[in-house]
Design a protein around this motif. Structure first.
Motif, short mmCIF file in Angstrom:
data_model
loop_
_atom_site.label_atom_id
_atom_site.label_comp_id
_atom_site.label_asym_id
_atom_site.label_seq_id
_atom_site.Cartn_x
_atom_site.Cartn_y
_atom_site.Cartn_z
N GLY A 68 3.24 3.08 -0.07
CA GLY A 68 3.21 4.08 -1.17
C GLY A 68 4.27 4.12 -2.07
N GLY A 69 3.86 4.50 -3.52
CA GLY A 69 4.92 4.58 -4.43
C GLY A 69 5.05 3.51 -5.22
N PRO A 70 6.07 3.28 -6.18
CA PRO A 70 6.24 2.23 -7.20
C PRO A 70 6.02 1.03 -6.78
CG PRO A 70 8.18 3.77 -7.45
CD PRO A 70 7.31 3.93 -6.01
N GLN A 71 5.08 0.08 -7.42
CA GLN A 71 4.84 -1.31 -7.02
C GLN A 71 5.46 -2.30 -7.85
OE1 GLN A 71 3.34 -1.54 -4.05
NE2 GLN A 71 3.23 0.61 -3.83
N PRO A 72 5.68 -3.61 -7.77
CA PRO A 72 5.98 -4.69 -8.48
C PRO A 72 5.33 -4.79 -9.61
CG PRO A 72 6.34 -5.52 -6.23
CD PRO A 72 5.55 -4.17 -6.32
N GLY A 73 5.57 -4.88 -11.22
CA GLY A 73 4.81 -4.67 -12.09
C GLY A 73 4.60 -3.50 -12.83
N GLY A 74 5.06 -2.52 -12.12
CA GLY A 74 5.15 -1.23 -12.84
C GLY A 74 4.23 -0.30 -12.31
N MET A 75 3.12 -0.65 -11.50
CA MET A 75 2.40 0.18 -11.02
C MET A 75 2.75 1.09 -10.03
SD MET A 75 -1.12 -2.47 -10.58
CE MET A 75 -2.20 -1.19 -10.57
N PHE A 76 1.78 2.24 -9.64
CA PHE A 76 2.20 3.14 -8.71
C PHE A 76 0.94 3.47 -7.77
CE2 PHE A 76 2.69 7.27 -6.89
CZ PHE A 76 4.11 7.44 -6.38
N PHE A 77 1.19 3.10 -6.47
CA PHE A 77 -0.01 3.43 -5.47
C PHE A 77 0.52 4.73 -4.77
CE2 PHE A 77 -0.99 -1.31 -5.03
CZ PHE A 77 -1.53 -1.05 -6.26
N PRO A 78 -0.39 5.70 -5.00
CA PRO A 78 -0.32 6.97 -4.14
C PRO A 78 -1.01 7.05 -2.72
CG PRO A 78 -2.18 7.29 -5.57
CD PRO A 78 -1.63 5.96 -5.91
N VAL A 79 -0.11 7.32 -1.73
CA VAL A 79 -0.61 7.17 -0.26
C VAL A 79 -0.55 8.68 0.09
CG1 VAL A 79 -0.31 6.36 1.93
CG2 VAL A 79 -0.11 4.73 -0.08
N ALA A 80 -1.70 9.37 0.09
CA ALA A 80 -1.71 10.66 0.39
C ALA A 80 -1.62 11.29 1.91
CB ALA A 80 -2.85 11.54 -0.36
N HIS A 81 -1.87 10.15 2.71
CA HIS A 81 -1.91 10.74 3.94
C HIS A 81 -1.10 9.70 4.87
CE1 HIS A 81 -5.86 11.55 1.92
NE2 HIS A 81 -5.60 12.68 2.48
N GLY A 82 -0.12 9.63 4.65
CA GLY A 82 0.99 8.89 5.25
C GLY A 82 1.98 7.94 4.24
N VAL A 83 2.64 6.94 4.96
CA VAL A 83 3.21 5.87 4.28
C VAL A 83 2.65 4.63 3.77
CG1 VAL A 83 5.74 4.78 4.21
CG2 VAL A 83 5.44 6.70 5.31
N HIS A 84 1.74 4.24 4.66
CA HIS A 84 1.09 3.04 4.36
C HIS A 84 -0.32 2.95 4.27
CE1 HIS A 84 4.89 1.84 6.85
NE2 HIS A 84 5.08 0.92 5.99
N ALA A 85 -0.79 2.00 3.75
CA ALA A 85 -2.21 1.91 3.22
C ALA A 85 -2.69 0.30 3.19
CB ALA A 85 -2.68 2.67 1.99
N VAL A 86 -4.03 0.10 3.04
CA VAL A 86 -4.45 -1.26 2.80
C VAL A 86 -5.42 -1.37 1.68
CG1 VAL A 86 -4.50 -2.04 5.41
CG2 VAL A 86 -6.50 -0.89 4.24
N ARG A 87 -5.00 -2.40 0.73
CA ARG A 87 -5.83 -2.85 -0.34
C ARG A 87 -6.78 -3.68 -0.08
NH1 ARG A 87 -3.59 -3.75 -6.66
NH2 ARG A 87 -2.40 -5.23 -5.68
N LEU A 88 -7.96 -3.78 -0.35
CA LEU A 88 -8.97 -4.62 -0.34
C LEU A 88 -9.20 -5.55 -1.57
CD1 LEU A 88 -11.76 -2.71 1.60
CD2 LEU A 88 -9.71 -3.95 2.69
N GLY A 89 -9.13 -7.06 -1.49
CA GLY A 89 -8.99 -7.76 -2.66
C GLY A 89 -10.49 -8.14 -2.78
N ASN A 90 -10.72 -9.26 -3.63
CA ASN A 90 -12.21 -9.59 -3.90
C ASN A 90 -12.92 -10.06 -2.61
OD1 ASN A 90 -11.86 -9.23 -6.59
ND2 ASN A 90 -11.51 -11.31 -7.24
N GLU A 91 -14.02 -9.37 -2.47
CA GLU A 91 -14.95 -9.60 -1.35
C GLU A 91 -14.13 -9.30 0.30
OE1 GLU A 91 -18.04 -9.93 -1.26
OE2 GLU A 91 -18.83 -10.49 -3.15
N ALA A 92 -13.09 -8.75 0.14
CA ALA A 92 -12.33 -8.55 1.20
C ALA A 92 -12.88 -7.44 2.29
CB ALA A 92 -10.93 -8.35 1.19
N SER A 93 -12.34 -7.51 3.36
CA SER A 93 -13.12 -6.17 4.25
C SER A 93 -12.04 -6.05 5.71
CB SER A 93 -14.58 -6.52 4.86
OG SER A 93 -14.32 -7.49 5.83
N ILE A 94 -12.24 -4.80 6.10
CA ILE A 94 -11.67 -4.54 7.27
C ILE A 94 -12.53 -3.96 8.18
CG2 ILE A 94 -9.13 -4.20 6.33
CD1 ILE A 94 -9.62 -1.07 6.63
N SER A 95 -12.47 -4.14 9.48
CA SER A 95 -13.53 -3.44 10.13
C SER A 95 -13.07 -3.44 11.80
CB SER A 95 -14.63 -4.51 10.36
OG SER A 95 -14.44 -5.71 11.08
N GLN A 96 -13.55 -2.21 12.51
CA GLN A 96 -13.30 -1.93 13.81
C GLN A 96 -14.46 -1.55 14.51
OE1 GLN A 96 -10.50 1.46 15.72
NE2 GLN A 96 -9.72 0.92 13.91
#
Length: 365
Positions: A68-96
């Motif tokens: 979480g926080g500032p990203q390359p290219g000037g974007m900012f990703f808020p991660v409200a529930h910790g430090v890390h998160a995952v981002r899903l690209g086109n047609e991507a998925s995670i499962s358990q």
């Protein structure tokens, strides 16, 4: 430990808890807050490499491991529930795959937000069930939106899937997920003195421990699978499930906030006797969250309507409203929504609205 061994251990613990009469299962999925980091060899910059690169999860397609926080290219990703998160690209998925009890109602709770300007949709699935959550509406300005989605287990194991079903011009664009938890829900039943199931909204999804924004209940959720047992979210926008720890709640531990005007409604279908007269009572107020002004909750039952006004000064006040209606059929639908749109006085980017609690329907003697 192999995935099969992990599943067996989890299932054994679940069975042990049931045998000991433990409370219904509730908590994070394995690595549900994504703080167990991938090995350096499984990460190329932010992109996860390999189907099992993300501990406890299976990935498909372009999935990024984000801090979480500032990203390359000037974007900012808020991660409200910790430090890390995952981002899903086109047609991507995670499962358990998790152990569950067949026939039991569960609610998934997860932090999710869009990361690009385009409309993004997050598909949540537990086959054969699935639902699409539109993420273009931001209910809070700090990116800390938390959603819940309900399902009924069909077998002893359930595969939970989060899938970016969209295709964006930028393949890296896609929903951000920063926490995933689950709760086993009890299906409420009406009582002799109240035809309404779950009248005080006490039975609902897991509340992420460090979330102060409440839990959004996605639109168009039928009562059979609703993460708010007994209730239908029969509207175009979400309704917020709030708790007494972070909000003012008139009675008990929970209530709902109608935060998107007429686009945010809850409903329930009751068993009634045709031509019999009933009394409908409910409590409305403000959540003491900076939501203020002239509010109005509209209630519908059969052919009858009540507009219940409430002037909020943001101090956590509430009042009770009631009216009588005559049932015209063996099933009567009661519905509640807010007449107006509101935002917080200290944050015009966060939607808010009147609180609804303690709904009662009983026959008039």
């Amino acid at each position: 430990m192999t995935m099969a061994a992990s599943l067996w251990l989890a299932f054994s613990l679940l069975l042990t808890g049931c045998a000991l009469g433990a409370k219904p299962f509730e908590g994070y999925l394995g690595n549900g807050n994504f703080e167990e980091q991938p090995k350096p060899k499984d990460l190329k910059k932010t992109v996860l490499i390999g189907k099992y690169a993300l501990p406890k999860w299976e990935i498909n397609g372009l999935v990024e491991y984000i801090s979480g926080g500032p990203q390359p290219g000037g974007m900012f990703f808020p991660v409200a529930h910790g430090v890390h998160a995952v981002r899903l690209g086109n047609e991507a998925s995670i499962s358990q795959t998790i152990p569950v009890k067949p026939g039991t109602l569960y609610a998934l709770t997860f932090g999710a937000s869009r990361t690009c300007a385009q409309d993004e949709v997050l598909r949540v699935s537990v086959p054969p069930l699935s639902g699409d959550l539109p993420l273009q509406t931001l209910y809070s300005s700090n990116g800390g939106d938390v959603y819940a989605w309900g399902f009924i287990a069909k077998s002893k194991f359930a595969k939970v899937i989060f899938h970016n079903s969209g295709v964006q011009e930028d393949p890296a664009c896609g929903p951000l997920i920063d926490a995933v938890a689950i709760k086993e829900l009890i299906r409420p039943i009406p009582t002799a003195g109240n035809l309404v199931k779950n009248p005080g909204f006490e039975e609902g999804p897991h509340r992420l421990g460090n979330s102060t924004n409440g839990v959004l209940l996605p639109p168009m959720q039928e009562d059979f699978y609703s993460p708010l047992p007994g209730w239908i979210i029969g509207s175009l926008k979400a309704v917020k499930f709030i708790d007494s720890k972070h909000f003012n709640v008139p009675t008990g531990n929970s209530a709902v906030e109608l935060l998107a005007g007429r686009e945010s409604a809850v409903a329930q279908i009751l068993r009634t006797v045709p031509n019999k007269t009933y009394n409908l009572t409910f409590t409305i107020g403000d959540a003491k969250n900076g939501c203020h002004g002239n509010m109005m909750v509209e209630a519908f039952a059969g052919k009858n309507t009540l507009k219940a006004p409430f002037k909020s000064s943001g101090k956590g006040e509430f009042r009770t409203a009631s009216f009588e209606f005559k049932a015209i059929a063996a099933r009567t639908r009661i519905t509640f929504y807010s007449s107006f749109y509101h935002t917080r006085i200290d944050d015009f980017g966060s939607l808010c609205g009147p609180v609804l609690d303690e709904v009662r329907v009983f026959p008039v003697a």
